[in-house]
Design an enzyme around this catalytic site. Structure first.
Site, PDB file in Angstrom:
ATOM      1  N   LEU A   1      -4.647  -4.384   0.285  1.00 50.42           N
ATOM      2  CA  LEU A   1      -5.123  -5.764   0.458  1.00 50.42           C
ATOM      3  C   LEU A   1      -6.630  -5.832   0.654  1.00 50.42           C
ATOM      4  O   LEU A   1      -7.236  -6.890   0.455  1.00 50.42           O
ATOM      5  CB  LEU A   1      -4.431  -6.403   1.668  1.00 50.42           C
ATOM      6  CG  LEU A   1      -2.947  -6.735   1.484  1.00 50.42           C
ATOM      7  CD1 LEU A   1      -2.271  -6.957   2.834  1.00 50.42           C
ATOM      8  CD2 LEU A   1      -2.793  -7.968   0.602  1.00 50.42           C
TER       9      LEU A   1
ATOM     10  N   ILE B   1       0.837  -1.203   0.000  1.00 46.85           N
ATOM     11  CA  ILE B   1       0.000   0.000   0.000  1.00 46.85           C
ATOM     12  C   ILE B   1       0.875   1.258   0.000  1.00 46.85           C
ATOM     13  O   ILE B   1       0.411   2.343  -0.339  1.00 46.85           O
ATOM     14  CB  ILE B   1      -0.974  -0.025   1.206  1.00 46.85           C
ATOM     15  CG1 ILE B   1      -2.146   0.924   0.991  1.00 46.85           C
ATOM     16  CG2 ILE B   1      -0.264   0.265   2.515  1.00 46.85           C
ATOM     17  CD1 ILE B   1      -3.271   0.760   1.996  1.00 46.85           C
TER      18      ILE B   1
ATOM     19  N   SER C   1      11.373 -13.495  15.784  1.00 49.21           N
ATOM     20  CA  SER C   1      11.782 -12.086  15.717  1.00 49.21           C
ATOM     21  C   SER C   1      12.808 -11.965  14.594  1.00 49.21           C
ATOM     22  O   SER C   1      13.965 -12.350  14.777  1.00 49.21           O
ATOM     23  CB  SER C   1      12.420 -11.645  17.036  1.00 49.21           C
ATOM     24  OG  SER C   1      11.583 -11.948  18.127  1.00 49.21           O
TER      25      SER C   1
ATOM     26  N   GLY D   1       2.347  -8.814   3.633  1.00 50.03           N
ATOM     27  CA  GLY D   1       1.713  -7.514   3.841  1.00 50.03           C
ATOM     28  C   GLY D   1       0.717  -7.543   4.987  1.00 50.03           C
ATOM     29  O   GLY D   1       0.206  -8.595   5.365  1.00 50.03           O
ATOM     30  N   GLY D   2       0.431  -6.368   5.529  1.00 54.41           N
ATOM     31  CA  GLY D   2      -0.596  -6.233   6.558  1.00 54.41           C
ATOM     32  C   GLY D   2      -0.071  -5.554   7.805  1.00 54.41           C
ATOM     33  O   GLY D   2       1.077  -5.094   7.847  1.00 54.41           O
TER      34      GLY D   2
ATOM     35  N   SER E   1       1.591  -5.368  11.197  1.00 49.95           N
ATOM     36  CA  SER E   1       2.668  -6.271  11.625  1.00 49.95           C
ATOM     37  C   SER E   1       3.006  -6.156  13.113  1.00 49.95           C
ATOM     38  O   SER E   1       3.988  -6.750  13.562  1.00 49.95           O
ATOM     39  CB  SER E   1       3.931  -5.984  10.803  1.00 49.95           C
ATOM     40  OG  SER E   1       4.413  -4.686  11.089  1.00 49.95           O
TER      41      SER E   1
ATOM     42  N   TYR F   1      -3.594  -8.733  16.954  1.00 45.65           N
ATOM     43  CA  TYR F   1      -2.635  -9.060  15.892  1.00 45.65           C
ATOM     44  C   TYR F   1      -2.355 -10.567  15.869  1.00 45.65           C
ATOM     45  O   TYR F   1      -2.464 -11.211  14.816  1.00 45.65           O
ATOM     46  CB  TYR F   1      -1.349  -8.254  16.125  1.00 45.65           C
ATOM     47  CG  TYR F   1      -0.154  -8.726  15.342  1.00 45.65           C
ATOM     48  CD1 TYR F   1      -0.094  -8.577  13.960  1.00 45.65           C
ATOM     49  CD2 TYR F   1       0.940  -9.320  15.992  1.00 45.65           C
ATOM     50  CE1 TYR F   1       1.021  -9.007  13.254  1.00 45.65           C
ATOM     51  CE2 TYR F   1       2.049  -9.738  15.288  1.00 45.65           C
ATOM     52  CZ  TYR F   1       2.091  -9.591  13.922  1.00 45.65           C
ATOM     53  OH  TYR F   1       3.181 -10.016  13.220  1.00 45.65           O
TER      54      TYR F   1
HETATM   55  P1  NAI Z   1       6.362  -4.164   8.080  1.00 45.75           P
HETATM   56  O1  NAI Z   1       5.333  -3.452   8.859  1.00 45.75           O
HETATM   57  O2  NAI Z   1       7.686  -3.517   7.880  1.00 45.75           O
HETATM   58  O3  NAI Z   1       5.765  -4.576   6.657  1.00 45.75           O
HETATM   59  C1  NAI Z   1       4.385  -4.794   6.440  1.00 45.75           C
HETATM   60  C2  NAI Z   1       4.002  -4.137   5.136  1.00 45.75           C
HETATM   61  O4  NAI Z   1       2.610  -4.363   4.906  1.00 45.75           O
HETATM   62  C3  NAI Z   1       4.234  -2.613   5.133  1.00 45.75           C
HETATM   63  O5  NAI Z   1       5.109  -2.242   4.081  1.00 45.75           O
HETATM   64  C4  NAI Z   1       2.841  -2.042   4.944  1.00 45.75           C
HETATM   65  O6  NAI Z   1       2.809  -0.868   4.142  1.00 45.75           O
HETATM   66  C5  NAI Z   1       2.101  -3.196   4.278  1.00 45.75           C
HETATM   67  N1  NAI Z   1       0.660  -3.069   4.479  1.00 45.75           N
HETATM   68  C6  NAI Z   1      -0.002  -2.730   5.616  1.00 45.75           C
HETATM   69  N2  NAI Z   1      -1.314  -2.634   5.382  1.00 45.75           N
HETATM   70  C7  NAI Z   1      -1.507  -2.920   4.071  1.00 45.75           C
HETATM   71  C8  NAI Z   1      -2.657  -2.960   3.232  1.00 45.75           C
HETATM   72  N3  NAI Z   1      -3.894  -2.675   3.684  1.00 45.75           N
HETATM   73  N4  NAI Z   1      -2.483  -3.288   1.932  1.00 45.75           N
HETATM   74  C9  NAI Z   1      -1.249  -3.559   1.449  1.00 45.75           C
HETATM   75  N5  NAI Z   1      -0.122  -3.515   2.192  1.00 45.75           N
HETATM   76  C10 NAI Z   1      -0.246  -3.204   3.495  1.00 45.75           C
HETATM   77  O7  NAI Z   1       6.564  -5.582   8.806  1.00 45.75           O
HETATM   78  P2  NAI Z   1       7.738  -6.653   8.647  1.00 45.75           P
HETATM   79  O8  NAI Z   1       8.529  -6.664   9.878  1.00 45.75           O
HETATM   80  O9  NAI Z   1       8.385  -6.518   7.334  1.00 45.75           O
HETATM   81  O10 NAI Z   1       6.882  -8.018   8.643  1.00 45.75           O
HETATM   82  C11 NAI Z   1       6.394  -8.569   7.443  1.00 45.75           C
HETATM   83  C12 NAI Z   1       5.388  -9.657   7.788  1.00 45.75           C
HETATM   84  O11 NAI Z   1       5.998 -10.629   8.642  1.00 45.75           O
HETATM   85  C13 NAI Z   1       4.166  -9.121   8.526  1.00 45.75           C
HETATM   86  O12 NAI Z   1       3.015  -9.819   8.073  1.00 45.75           O
HETATM   87  C14 NAI Z   1       4.446  -9.481   9.977  1.00 45.75           C
HETATM   88  O13 NAI Z   1       3.255  -9.680  10.699  1.00 45.75           O
HETATM   89  C15 NAI Z   1       5.228 -10.778   9.809  1.00 45.75           C
HETATM   90  N6  NAI Z   1       6.102 -11.028  10.954  1.00 45.75           N
HETATM   91  C16 NAI Z   1       7.240 -10.276  11.119  1.00 45.75           C
HETATM   92  C17 NAI Z   1       8.077 -10.510  12.191  1.00 45.75           C
HETATM   93  C18 NAI Z   1       9.361  -9.782  12.382  1.00 45.75           C
HETATM   94  O14 NAI Z   1      10.081 -10.097  13.335  1.00 45.75           O
HETATM   95  N7  NAI Z   1       9.716  -8.820  11.531  1.00 45.75           N
HETATM   96  C19 NAI Z   1       7.742 -11.534  13.199  1.00 45.75           C
HETATM   97  C20 NAI Z   1       6.509 -12.253  12.928  1.00 45.75           C
HETATM   98  C21 NAI Z   1       5.743 -12.006  11.836  1.00 45.75           C
HETATM   99  C1  15L Z   2       6.076  -9.908  15.337  1.00 43.79           C
HETATM  100  O1  15L Z   2       5.127 -10.568  14.963  1.00 43.79           O
HETATM  101  C2  15L Z   2       6.308  -8.527  14.824  1.00 43.79           C
HETATM  102  O2  15L Z   2       5.945  -8.400  13.472  1.00 43.79           O
HETATM  103  C3  15L Z   2       7.720  -8.032  15.023  1.00 43.79           C
HETATM  104  O3  15L Z   2       7.752  -6.608  14.839  1.00 43.79           O
HETATM  105  C4  15L Z   2       8.258  -8.411  16.399  1.00 43.79           C
HETATM  106  O4  15L Z   2       7.526  -7.746  17.399  1.00 43.79           O
HETATM  107  C5  15L Z   2       8.152  -9.915  16.589  1.00 43.79           C
HETATM  108  O5  15L Z   2       6.834 -10.372  16.366  1.00 43.79           O
HETATM  109  C6  15L Z   2       8.594 -10.405  17.967  1.00 43.79           C
HETATM  110  O6  15L Z   2       7.837 -11.100  18.622  1.00 43.79           O
HETATM  111  O7  15L Z   2       9.742 -10.107  18.354  1.00 43.79           O
END
Ligand code: NAI
Ligand code: 15L
Length: 280
Positions: free
Chosen positions: A55, A37, A171, A75-76, A78, A142
Site C-alpha cells: 500500500l 503484501i 469485533s 489492508g493495513g 490491523s 492504530y
Molecule cells: P488482518 O491483519 O488479518 O489483515 C490485514 C491485511 O493487510 C493482512 O493480510 C496484511 O498482510 C495486509 N497488509 C498489511 N500491511 C500491508 C501493506 N503495507 N500493503 C498491503 N497489505 C498490507 O486483519 P483483519 O482482521 O482481516 O482486518 C481487516 C481490516 O479490518 C483491517 O483494516 C482492520 O483494521 C479492520 N478491522 C478488523 C476488525 C476485526 O475484528 N477483525 C475490527 C475492526 C477493524
Molecule cells: C480491531 O480493530 C482489530 O482489528 C481486531 O483484531 C480486534 O482487536 C477488534 O478491533 C476488537 O476491538 O475486538
C-alpha cells in the site's frame, strides 16, 4: 443481490476478513481484484486475480484500481502497533487508495474500527449510546489511523465527490470470545452482507456505520445504515451464557469501549472512582 458492473478491488485480501470476503463475494458472482503484501493463501476464486502490492507504493495501488467501480479497503496494520509501523500502510497507504478512487470515480468502503472511538466509556444501565457523530476518541496509534481514514473520506467527499462508506467494525470473528464482544461482535455473514450493501447502494455520500451484529448489549446508537439498506441478522446473544462471565479484571479495560487496546501503555493514574475523569 445486485452484481457490480465493474470489478471490485479488495485490499488486505490475504487477511482474516479479506479471505472471507474474497470467497463469499466471488461465490455471489462478483469480479474481484485481490491484493495484499503477503501471498493469497487460498485457491484463487472464480473471476478473481491476485496481485501482490504494498500500500506504500502509490503507482502500484493506482494500477490495481484501474477500471474498478469500488474499493473494499481492508489492508493495513490491523492491531495496535508503534506509530512508525502504522504510518506507512494506514496513513500513506490510505492516501494512495483515495487518490486511486478519485482517478477512477470509484467508491471506497473503508474498514474503520471501534478503536477510533475506543476511549468513550461503556454505557451502563439507561445511559445513552453514542451515535456515529460522536467525538473521535482513539485509544492508540492504530485507532488514530482509523479516525484519520474516516476524516480522509469526509474530505474526499466534500472536495472531490468521492463516495465512501466507513465501517466502524467492532469485533469481527467467528464468534465472541469474552463479555465485551457481546457488545461489539460482528458475524462474518453480517460483514459480507454489509459490504455487498455498501458497494451496490445507488448513492452513499460520506457514510459511517457501526459494523456490529444485532447485539442487545451494544454500545452504539444511530448511524447511516438506512442509506445502504443494511440491517444485521445475527446476534451475539446466542453466546451470552458461554462468554458473558469472561472479564479481564482490569479497571481500564472494563471501563472503556476499546477494551484491551486502551490499557496498552496507559500511563494515567488508575481510573477509579468513576468520576475521577469528569473533565472530558
Ligand atoms: P488482518 O491483519 O488479518 O489483515 C490485514 C491485511 O493487510 C493482512 O493480510 C496484511 O498482510 C495486509 N497488509 C498489511 N500491511 C500491508 C501493506 N503495507 N500493503 C498491503 N497489505 C498490507 O486483519 P483483519 O482482521 O482481516 O482486518 C481487516 C481490516 O479490518 C483491517 O483494516 C482492520 O483494521 C479492520 N478491522 C478488523 C476488525 C476485526 O475484528 N477483525 C475490527 C475492526 C477493524
Ligand atoms: C480491531 O480493530 C482489530 O482489528 C481486531 O483484531 C480486534 O482487536 C477488534 O478491533 C476488537 O476491538 O475486538
Amino acid at each position: 443481490m445486485t452484481i457490480p458492473q465493474k470489478p471490485v478491488l479488495l485490499t488486505g485480501a490475504s487477511g482474516n476478513l479479506g479471505r472471507a470476503l474474497a470467497r463469499e463475494l466471488a461465490a455471489a458472482g462478483w469480479t474481484l481484484r485481490l491484493t495484499d503484501i503477503t501471498p493469497f493463501p487460498d485457491a484463487l476464486p472464480p473471476r478473481a486475480q491476485f496481485v501482490k502490492c504494498d500500500l506504500n507504493e502509490s503507482l502500484a495501488v493506482v494500477r490495481q484500481a484501474e477500471g474498478c467501480g469500488a474499493i473494499l479497503h481492508f489492508g493495513g496494520v490491523s492491531v495496535e502497533r508503534p506509530y512508525e509501523e502504522v504510518l506507512g500502510p494506514n496513513l500513506r497507504g490510505l492516501y494512495h487508495i483515495y487518490e486511486a478512487a478519485r482517478r477512477e470515480g470509484a467508491r471506497v468502503i473503508f474498514a474503520s474500527s471501534n478503536h477510533s472511538i475506543g476511549f468513550h466509556e461503556r454505557p451502563s444501565g439507561n445511559q445513552p449510546k453514542i451515535d456515529v457523530d460522536c467525538d473521535f476518541r482513539p485509544d492508540g496509534y492504530y485507532g488514530l489511523s482509523k479516525a484519520y481514514g474516516e476524516l480522509m473520506g469526509r474530505m474526499y467527499w466534500d472536495k472531490h465527490g468521492v463516495e465512501n462508506v466507513n465501517l466502524r467494525i467492532g469485533s469481527c470473528f467467528p464468534k465472541p470470545i469474552d463479555a465485551r464482544m457481546l457488545a461489539t461482535w460482528l458475524s462474518y455473514a453480517d460483514l459480507i452482507r454489509l459490504c455487498q450493501a455498501a458497494v451496490t447502494a445507488p448513492k452513499t455520500g460520506h457514510a459511517v456505520i457501526w459494523a456490529a451484529s444485532a447485539n442487545p448489549r451494544t454500545f452504539w446508537g444511530q448511524d447511516h445504515r438506512d442509506r445502504i439498506g443494511w440491517a444485521p441478522q445475527d446476534t451475539s446473544e446466542d453466546y451470552a451464557a458461554e462468554v458473558g462471565g469472561i472479564l479481564s479484571g482490569d479497571p481500564v479495560i472494563e471501563r472503556y469501549q476499546g477494551g484491551a487496546y486502551t490499557a496498552i501503555e496507559y500511563s494515567r493514574s488508575a481510573p477509579s472512582p468513576r468520576d475521577a475523569f469528569s473533565l472530558e
